[in-house]
Design a protein around this motif. Structure first.
Motif, PDB file in Angstrom:
ATOM      1  N   MET A   1       0.366  -1.705   0.068  1.00 54.32           N
ATOM      2  CA  MET A   1       0.116   0.103   0.103  1.00 54.32           C
ATOM      3  C   MET A   1       1.293   1.413   0.237  1.00 54.32           C
ATOM      4  O   MET A   1       2.078   1.638   0.980  1.00 54.32           O
ATOM      5  N   ASP A   2      -0.050   2.137  -0.680  1.00 53.66           N
ATOM      6  CA  ASP A   2       1.329   3.366  -0.872  1.00 53.66           C
ATOM      7  C   ASP A   2       1.266   3.969   0.733  1.00 53.66           C
ATOM      8  O   ASP A   2       0.082   3.958   0.705  1.00 53.66           O
ATOM      9  N   TYR A   3       1.676   5.050   0.946  1.00 49.12           N
ATOM     10  CA  TYR A   3       2.030   6.457   1.806  1.00 49.12           C
ATOM     11  C   TYR A   3       2.621   7.508   1.590  1.00 49.12           C
ATOM     12  O   TYR A   3       2.763   7.867   0.754  1.00 49.12           O
ATOM     13  N   THR A   4       2.109   8.427   2.465  1.00 46.37           N
ATOM     14  CA  THR A   4       2.940   9.709   2.554  1.00 46.37           C
ATOM     15  C   THR A   4       3.342   9.525   3.950  1.00 46.37           C
ATOM     16  O   THR A   4       3.237   9.307   4.780  1.00 46.37           O
ATOM     17  N   SER A   5       4.069  10.591   4.429  1.00 44.77           N
ATOM     18  CA  SER A   5       5.113  10.580   5.442  1.00 44.77           C
ATOM     19  C   SER A   5       4.369  11.466   6.401  1.00 44.77           C
ATOM     20  O   SER A   5       3.488  12.313   5.810  1.00 44.77           O
ATOM     21  N   SER A   6       4.820  11.401   7.452  1.00 51.25           N
ATOM     22  CA  SER A   6       4.010  11.795   8.618  1.00 51.25           C
ATOM     23  C   SER A   6       4.922  12.849   9.625  1.00 51.25           C
ATOM     24  O   SER A   6       5.996  11.736  10.091  1.00 51.25           O
ATOM     25  N   HIS A   7       4.743  13.588  10.502  1.00 53.89           N
ATOM     26  CA  HIS A   7       5.468  13.895  11.809  1.00 53.89           C
ATOM     27  C   HIS A   7       5.253  13.507  13.586  1.00 53.89           C
ATOM     28  O   HIS A   7       5.883  14.212  14.143  1.00 53.89           O
ATOM     29  N   SER A  64     -11.739  11.150   1.788  1.00 51.28           N
ATOM     30  CA  SER A  64     -11.318  11.257   0.923  1.00 51.28           C
ATOM     31  C   SER A  64     -10.167  11.504   0.365  1.00 51.28           C
ATOM     32  O   SER A  64      -8.983  11.889   1.528  1.00 51.28           O
ATOM     33  N   CYS A  65      -8.821  10.387  -0.308  1.00 51.71           N
ATOM     34  CA  CYS A  65      -8.046  10.590  -0.776  1.00 51.71           C
ATOM     35  C   CYS A  65      -6.809  11.907  -0.522  1.00 51.71           C
ATOM     36  O   CYS A  65      -8.152  12.716  -1.678  1.00 51.71           O
ATOM     37  N   PRO A  66      -6.347  12.312  -0.595  1.00 55.62           N
ATOM     38  CA  PRO A  66      -5.002  13.296  -0.379  1.00 55.62           C
ATOM     39  C   PRO A  66      -4.610  13.803  -2.017  1.00 55.62           C
ATOM     40  O   PRO A  66      -5.301  12.815  -2.730  1.00 55.62           O
ATOM     41  N   PRO A  67      -4.442  15.092  -1.889  1.00 52.79           N
ATOM     42  CA  PRO A  67      -3.709  15.086  -3.544  1.00 52.79           C
ATOM     43  C   PRO A  67      -2.469  14.174  -4.109  1.00 52.79           C
ATOM     44  O   PRO A  67      -1.708  13.703  -3.104  1.00 52.79           O
ATOM     45  N   GLY A  68      -2.420  13.596  -5.186  1.00 54.13           N
ATOM     46  CA  GLY A  68      -1.443  12.680  -5.267  1.00 54.13           C
ATOM     47  C   GLY A  68      -1.529  10.741  -5.280  1.00 54.13           C
ATOM     48  O   GLY A  68      -0.928  10.314  -5.568  1.00 54.13           O
ATOM     49  N   PHE A  69      -3.227  10.570  -4.864  1.00 57.31           N
ATOM     50  CA  PHE A  69      -3.439   9.511  -4.505  1.00 57.31           C
ATOM     51  C   PHE A  69      -4.788   9.931  -5.063  1.00 57.31           C
ATOM     52  O   PHE A  69      -5.225  10.173  -5.743  1.00 57.31           O
ATOM     53  N   TYR A  70      -5.203   7.955  -5.662  1.00 55.33           N
ATOM     54  CA  TYR A  70      -6.683   7.822  -5.983  1.00 55.33           C
ATOM     55  C   TYR A  70      -7.152   6.632  -4.962  1.00 55.33           C
ATOM     56  O   TYR A  70      -6.876   6.183  -4.821  1.00 55.33           O
ATOM     57  N   LYS A  82      -0.868   5.734  -4.671  1.00 53.01           N
ATOM     58  CA  LYS A  82      -0.437   6.809  -5.180  1.00 53.01           C
ATOM     59  C   LYS A  82      -0.565   6.558  -6.755  1.00 53.01           C
ATOM     60  O   LYS A  82      -0.355   5.709  -7.067  1.00 53.01           O
ATOM     61  N   CYS A  83      -0.427   8.217  -7.430  1.00 52.44           N
ATOM     62  CA  CYS A  83      -0.534   8.025  -8.574  1.00 52.44           C
ATOM     63  C   CYS A  83       0.768   8.142  -9.104  1.00 52.44           C
ATOM     64  O   CYS A  83       1.923   8.190  -7.867  1.00 52.44           O
ATOM     65  N   ASP A  88      -0.135  15.386 -10.770  1.00 54.41           N
ATOM     66  CA  ASP A  88       0.620  15.878  -9.786  1.00 54.41           C
ATOM     67  C   ASP A  88      -1.435  15.370  -8.802  1.00 54.41           C
ATOM     68  O   ASP A  88      -1.433  15.306  -7.836  1.00 54.41           O
ATOM     69  N   SER A  89      -2.253  14.815 -10.457  1.00 51.64           N
ATOM     70  CA  SER A  89      -3.726  14.373  -9.440  1.00 51.64           C
ATOM     71  C   SER A  89      -3.966  13.625 -10.555  1.00 51.64           C
ATOM     72  O   SER A  89      -3.789  13.950 -11.569  1.00 51.64           O
ATOM     73  N   CYS A  90      -5.378  12.501  -9.742  1.00 55.07           N
ATOM     74  CA  CYS A  90      -5.421  11.552 -11.281  1.00 55.07           C
ATOM     75  C   CYS A  90      -6.671  11.209 -10.655  1.00 55.07           C
ATOM     76  O   CYS A  90      -6.773  11.051  -9.944  1.00 55.07           O
TER      77      CYS A  90
END
Length: 312
Positions: A1-7, A64-70, A82-83, A88-90
């Protein structure tokens, strides 16, 4: 599964799982969760999205999914994917809706160069049609920045002839708004006068004027008349000192006439003195003229004497 960074971070791992209502499931949307990995499953209609923090993945449930993800929906779980790297968006894996800088969208694909017949638009990040007809450079199909030689630009379009209320500016090669003439109100009528005088006449003229407030452009409406004249009648009156001035003017004219006659006679005399033959001819002409006048005088006097004798 794709992911994004988190602080978010945790110094210790907790493998204890919780169901809805547990300490680790306080984030909205989580169905099951872990103190260390966050959400493990989501409630219906929520999408599982993985955020990365260093080497750890944190599950987050989103509406809803964030930008760059579908989003991908399935009976088991809904996930955010992830796109492609150039998107940039898909909409899905094979259909981009916006490209990253350096790429241009065309039919759902992000391309580095546009196909033939199209041009890249850095503003839209898309492949667009070529410039409009008559346009040399443009931002897109509807906004021309420079026209071809001989054409005039107006609001991003090129024109052979400027539209109504506009006129060509050959220096800027643009269609500029026409400027029409504007004039002020008429002044009051002047006193009745004639040849600069206000007395000594019966018929004269009155005048009035108005100022130009705005001069027209070369093709604007020209200015109307700015002066007006009408005939007028006045009660005739003598001008003060006019008789004295008229006598003085008459004397001056007579003096000029006499002076001119004397100069002519002097010139003739000088010419005769220079040419003796001409002088003799002039003397003979004068004698002949004198005899002719004497004879005419005698003929006029003789009948009168005759008539007087008859009455006696």
């Amino acid at each position: 599964m794709d992911y994004t960074s988190s602080h978010s971070s945790s110094r210790h791992r907790h493998h204890k799982h919780h169901t809805n209502g547990g300490i680790g499931c306080q984030q909205g949307g989580c169905l099951t969760c872990s103190d260390y990995n966050g959400c493990l499953s989501c409630k219906p209609r929520f999408f599982m999205h993985l955020e990365r923090n260093g080497m750890k993945q944190i599950g987050v449930c989103m509406t809803s999914c964030p930008p760059g993800f579908y989003d991908i929906r399935s009976p088991e779980r809904n996930t955010c994917t992830k796109c492609r790297s150039e998107c940039d968006s898909c909409f899905n894996k094979n259909f981009c809706t916006r490209c990253r800088p350096g790429y241009y969208l065309h039919l759902g694909k992000c391309l580095e160069t546009c196909p033939d017949g199209l041009m890249p638009s850095d503003l839209q990040r898309e492949c667009v049609n070529r410039c409009p007809e008559g346009c040399e450079t443009c931002v897109n199909t509807g906004l021309c920045t420079r026209c071809r030689p001989g054409l005039y630009q107006l609001q991003g379009r090129c024109h052979h002839v400027c539209p109504e209320d506009y006129e060509p500016n050959d220096k800027l090669m643009e269609c500029t708004p026409q400027v029409h003439c504007e004039v002020g109100e008429w002044s009051e009528w002047s006193p009745c006068s004639r040849s600069g005088r206000t007395c000594g006449f019966r018929r004269g003229q009155e005048t009035r004027t108005r100022l130009v407030l705005q001069y027209p452009s070369p093709f604007g409406r020209p200015c109307p008349e700015i002066s007006d004249i009408k005939e007028c009648l006045v009660k005739r009156k003598k001008c003060e000192g006019r008789g004295k001035n008229e006598r003085k003017d008459r004397r001056n004219r007579n003096n000029r006439r006499d002076k001119s006659s004397q100069e002519v006679l002097r010139d003739r005399k000088r010419e005769r003195d220079k040419n003796p033959a001409e002088r003799n001819n002039s003397d003979n002409r004068n004698k002949t003229e004198h005899r002719r006048r004497r004879d005419q005088h005698s003929e006029t006097v003789q009948p009168e004497d005759s008539v007087l004798g008859h009455h006696d």
